[in-house]
Design an enzyme around this catalytic site. Structure first.
Site, short mmCIF file in Angstrom:
data_model
loop_
_atom_site.label_atom_id
_atom_site.label_comp_id
_atom_site.label_asym_id
_atom_site.label_seq_id
_atom_site.Cartn_x
_atom_site.Cartn_y
_atom_site.Cartn_z
N LYS A 130 0.64 -1.35 -0.13
CA LYS A 130 0.05 0.07 -0.08
C LYS A 130 0.82 1.23 0.06
O LYS A 130 1.86 1.35 0.82
CB LYS A 130 -0.66 -0.11 1.20
CG LYS A 130 -1.83 1.08 1.38
CD LYS A 130 -2.97 0.56 2.51
CE LYS A 130 -2.20 0.85 4.07
NZ LYS A 130 -2.90 0.50 5.14
N TRP B 112 10.87 2.62 10.21
CA TRP B 112 10.67 3.43 11.15
C TRP B 112 11.54 3.15 12.64
O TRP B 112 11.78 3.64 13.29
CB TRP B 112 9.27 4.13 11.71
CG TRP B 112 8.64 5.03 10.57
CD1 TRP B 112 8.96 4.71 9.12
CD2 TRP B 112 7.39 5.66 10.77
NE1 TRP B 112 8.05 5.66 8.77
CE2 TRP B 112 7.32 6.20 9.57
CE3 TRP B 112 7.08 6.16 12.07
CZ2 TRP B 112 6.26 7.15 9.43
CZ3 TRP B 112 6.17 7.26 11.95
CH2 TRP B 112 5.45 7.71 10.57
N GLU C 233 18.21 -2.32 26.17
CA GLU C 233 16.92 -1.67 26.21
C GLU C 233 16.11 -2.28 27.42
O GLU C 233 16.67 -3.20 28.05
CB GLU C 233 16.19 -1.96 24.69
CG GLU C 233 16.81 -1.13 23.72
CD GLU C 233 16.02 -1.19 22.31
OE1 GLU C 233 15.79 -0.37 21.42
OE2 GLU C 233 15.47 -2.28 22.01
N HIS D 169 4.24 2.85 23.64
CA HIS D 169 5.83 3.06 24.26
C HIS D 169 5.82 3.91 25.22
O HIS D 169 5.07 4.96 24.97
CB HIS D 169 6.41 3.23 22.80
CG HIS D 169 7.84 3.04 22.73
ND1 HIS D 169 8.68 4.29 23.65
CD2 HIS D 169 9.09 2.48 22.36
CE1 HIS D 169 10.09 3.92 23.54
NE2 HIS D 169 10.14 2.67 22.81
N ARG E 1 8.59 -2.49 29.03
CA ARG E 1 7.70 -1.39 28.57
C ARG E 1 6.42 -1.11 29.24
O ARG E 1 6.05 0.00 29.61
CB ARG E 1 7.66 -1.59 27.24
CG ARG E 1 7.75 -0.70 26.27
CD ARG E 1 7.76 -0.92 24.72
NE ARG E 1 9.09 -0.82 24.34
CZ ARG E 1 9.53 -1.16 23.15
NH1 ARG E 1 8.66 -1.71 22.40
NH2 ARG E 1 10.67 -0.96 22.77
N HIS F 244 2.15 1.66 20.40
CA HIS F 244 3.40 1.34 19.46
C HIS F 244 3.67 0.16 18.73
O HIS F 244 4.05 0.03 17.44
CB HIS F 244 4.77 1.28 20.46
CG HIS F 244 5.87 1.10 19.93
ND1 HIS F 244 6.52 2.13 19.21
CD2 HIS F 244 6.95 0.07 20.06
CE1 HIS F 244 7.89 1.62 18.72
NE2 HIS F 244 8.08 0.57 19.37
N GLU G 194 4.10 -8.39 12.08
CA GLU G 194 3.56 -7.80 13.09
C GLU G 194 1.85 -7.91 13.06
O GLU G 194 1.33 -7.97 13.94
CB GLU G 194 3.66 -6.24 13.13
CG GLU G 194 2.99 -5.64 14.46
CD GLU G 194 3.62 -4.07 14.56
OE1 GLU G 194 4.50 -3.58 14.00
OE2 GLU G 194 2.67 -3.11 15.36
N ARG H 296 5.53 -7.14 24.32
CA ARG H 296 6.45 -7.59 23.49
C ARG H 296 7.87 -7.07 24.24
O ARG H 296 7.69 -6.05 24.78
CB ARG H 296 6.73 -7.14 22.09
CG ARG H 296 7.67 -7.15 21.34
CD ARG H 296 7.49 -6.65 19.83
NE ARG H 296 7.49 -5.17 20.00
CZ ARG H 296 8.37 -4.35 19.67
NH1 ARG H 296 9.49 -4.60 19.54
NH2 ARG H 296 8.11 -3.05 19.56
N LEU I 97 11.36 -7.12 14.74
CA LEU I 97 12.16 -6.97 13.64
C LEU I 97 12.59 -8.47 13.55
O LEU I 97 12.68 -9.31 12.53
CB LEU I 97 13.28 -6.18 13.51
CG LEU I 97 12.92 -4.74 13.20
CD1 LEU I 97 13.89 -3.98 13.31
CD2 LEU I 97 12.17 -4.50 11.82
#
Ligand code: FAD
Ligand code: SIN
Length: 532
Positions: free
Chosen positions: A39, A49, A117, A241, A289, A350, A374, A385, A391
């Site tokens: 799309k 991103w 992280e 997030h 998170r 997020h 996703e 997650r 990824l």
């Protein structure tokens, strides 16, 4: 072989040109012809991103078991252990493959540089500065463009999967034969007919008013698979997030979790109090998170704030500029110098942890349909997650789909004759405002009623609104020629419905689903599985 010019045939159709779709396409193209539909532009998904990086056990002091444990702790036990092990053990190989494709990961001497992280007990995030996704997208796209067996078709918004009921002879076995897609340039709807279809259409983040996800993350893949008859699970597990930039002009710019990984503190903007000490004194800013996002939300609501502060200005300026060049430059353009002052941040949607149910072979419930990335619920993320596991999931399940399709290729039946898209009963829309109004209403309602902290009363209010909108959107869809906006509105509405139904079905708080009416966590973790 083409029946009309609006009918295209290929061996395998891949819907989506992000990390999952292109990984599958490249693996399939070794032996078969693959068409990839996207799309809008080929770089319009979330992949481009991504900032922080990709999680993989590469350090001698780390182990697969540590990564598995961290993933299951973040996922609040809802993960399927078999999937978690399957993905994590394949991470180093996925990184090798990306290196072969030319992704210029940051290095430290002879090794890849590993950042940290939230929720990770070790440094294990490989990255390309703070713009990993763009480097990955670019490398995959270059390889796909160069491959003679891959046809890339941007500007194609898939509307629905083609199943047996679209055949000239009706067949009710639910097998998928490709998809109907709107050619966004000509306005024509084409049938892309294929023996095997891989759905890799990304998440549904834009169902919320505030999201870090790109404009096209409207859950099209989840909604299409659901309408075709596939089960969808854990849709209530929407990840927020903790640190999206608060800015009146720039609404969805992420400030990577790696800023906290490299020492950033969260502070009350007026008192300077480092408040994570009150929520998770041990892990502080590097708690998973869901915990940090809820803490930020709580501070904002409790003290009537517009935002909280994320501060890394105590680190040397060169260190900050070197680790976060993209964010530094973006903020400079907005008048914020992150080497000297704190960054105003708010939580925002997020990531979509739930989605189309798949197995380790990336098969969905529907014969002929595989899915990756996703848009799926593979069992990896559970109720929340772990950072930079997404990824990775795209690479592992993109490959798994390709492997399974190729292994069973000879048993896949050839497609039957498929009917063309019927536009005989629709006209051009006379009231585009209906789309804008409903889109805005859904997103605001989801933010206010189905956000970080939930109650049954608010969820029921949301459900009533969604039911009211259903008739209006279906009438509109049935009366007017499709546009991308209309396709997306229909899918956003469908996903909102799935999220609210799943949230109402879960009578406990677990991971990302936190409800004041059921604050306890059940001893037994159960998926919320919706059956069409
Ligand atoms: P996407 O990359 O979103 O691609 C979806 C594709 O489907 C696109 O090509 C789109 O055009 C196409 N598509 C959608 N609908 C249709 C339709 N109807 N018809 C045809 N095509 C369609 N994860 C990490 O692991 N590490 C990170 O550092 C990280 N950082 C992130 C930062 C941000 C700002 C965001 C938003 C996410 C981040 N994530 C990160 C999550 C991760 O980027 C995504 O989960 C992942 O890229 C999804 O890849 P995908 O291939 O499944 O989908
Ligand atoms: C980030 O860089 O904070 C995002 C990482 C992720 O979503 O996994």
């Amino acid at each position: 072989m083409c029946k009309t010019e609006a009918m295209n045939k290929c061996d395998i159709l891949v819907i989506g040109s992000g990390a999952a779709g292109l990984t599958a396409a490249l693996a399939l193209a070794e032996t078969h012809r693959v068409t990839v539909l996207a799309k809008g532009s080929l770089t319009g998904g979330s992949t481009a991103w991504a900032q922080g990086g990709i999680a993989a056990v590469l350090d001698a002091g780390d182990t697969f078991e540590n990564h598995v444990r961290d993933t299951m702790i973040a996922g609040a036990g809802l993960n399927r252990r078999e999937t978690v092990e399957f993905v994590i053990e394949r991470a180093p190989r996925s990184i090798d493959r990306l290196v072969e494709l030319g992704v210029p990961f940051n290095t430290e001497g002879a090794d890849l540089h590993l950042t940290r992280e939230g929720g990770h007990s070790h440094r294990r995030i490989v990255h390309v500065d703070d713009a990993t996704g763009w480097a990955v997208q670019d490398a995959l796209l270059r390889a796909a463009r160069a491959h003679p067996n891959v046809t890339l078709l941007p500007g194609r918004a898939c509307i629905d999967l083609i199943t047996g009921r679209h055949g000239e002879k009706f067949s009710g076995d639910g097998r998928v034969w490709g998809a109907y897609a709107l050619d966004e340039a000509s306005g024509r709807v084409e049938a892309h007919v294929a023996r095997a279809t891989v759905l890799a259409a990304g998440g549904a983040g834009r169902v919320y008013q505030f999201s870090t996800a790109p404009r096209g993350a409207t859950g099209d893949g989840i909604a299409m698979a659901w309408r075709a008859g596939a089960r969808v699970s854990n849709m209530e597990m929407m990840q927020f997030h903790p640190t999206c930039l608060y800015n009146l002009e720039v609404k969805n710019f992420l400030i990577t979790e790696a800023v906290r990984g490299e020492g950033g503190h969260l502070l009350h903007p007026e008192t300077g109090h480092r408040y994570m000490a009150d929520y998770d004194p041990e892990r502080m800013e590097l708690a998973p998170r869901d915990i940090v996002a809820r803490a930020n939300d709580d501070q904002i609501k409790r003290y009537g704030l517009d935002y909280v502060h994320l501060d890394i200005s105590h680190q040397p300026p060169d260190f900050v500029r070197q680790h976060f060049p993209t964010i530094h430059e973006k903020l400079q353009g907005l008048g914020i110098d992150m080497t000297r002052e704190p960054i105003p941040v708010v939580p925002a949607q997020h990531y979509t942890c739930g989605g189309v149910v798949i197995g380790l072979d990336a098969r969905t419930d529907l014969p002929g349909l595989w899915a990756a990335g996703e848009c799926t619920e593979s069992g990896l993320h559970g109720a929340n997650r772990l950072a930079s596991n997404s990824l990775l999931e795209c690479f592992v399940f993109g490959e798994a789909a390709a492997r399974d399709i190729l292994a069973g290729w000879d048993d896949l039946p050839p497609p039957p004759a498929i009917r063309e898209w019927d536009e005989s009963r629709v006209t051009d829309s006379d009231e585009e405002v209906v789309i804008k109004q409903n889109w805005t209403e859904i997103r605001r309602m989801m933010w206010n009623y189905v956000g970080i902290v939930r109650t049954t009363k608010r969820l029921e209010r949301a459900r009533n609104r969604i039911d009211l909108l259903a008739q209006e959107i279906e009438d509109y869809y049935g009366s007017f020629r499709v546009t991308t906006d209309l396709v997306e509105l229909r899918n956003l509405h469908q996903c909102a419905d799935l999220i609210v139904r799943s949230a109402l079905a879960r009578h406990e708080s677990r991971g990302l689903h936190f409800t004041l009416d059921y604050p306890e966590t059940d001893p037994l973790a159960r998926d919320t599985v919706l059956v069409p």
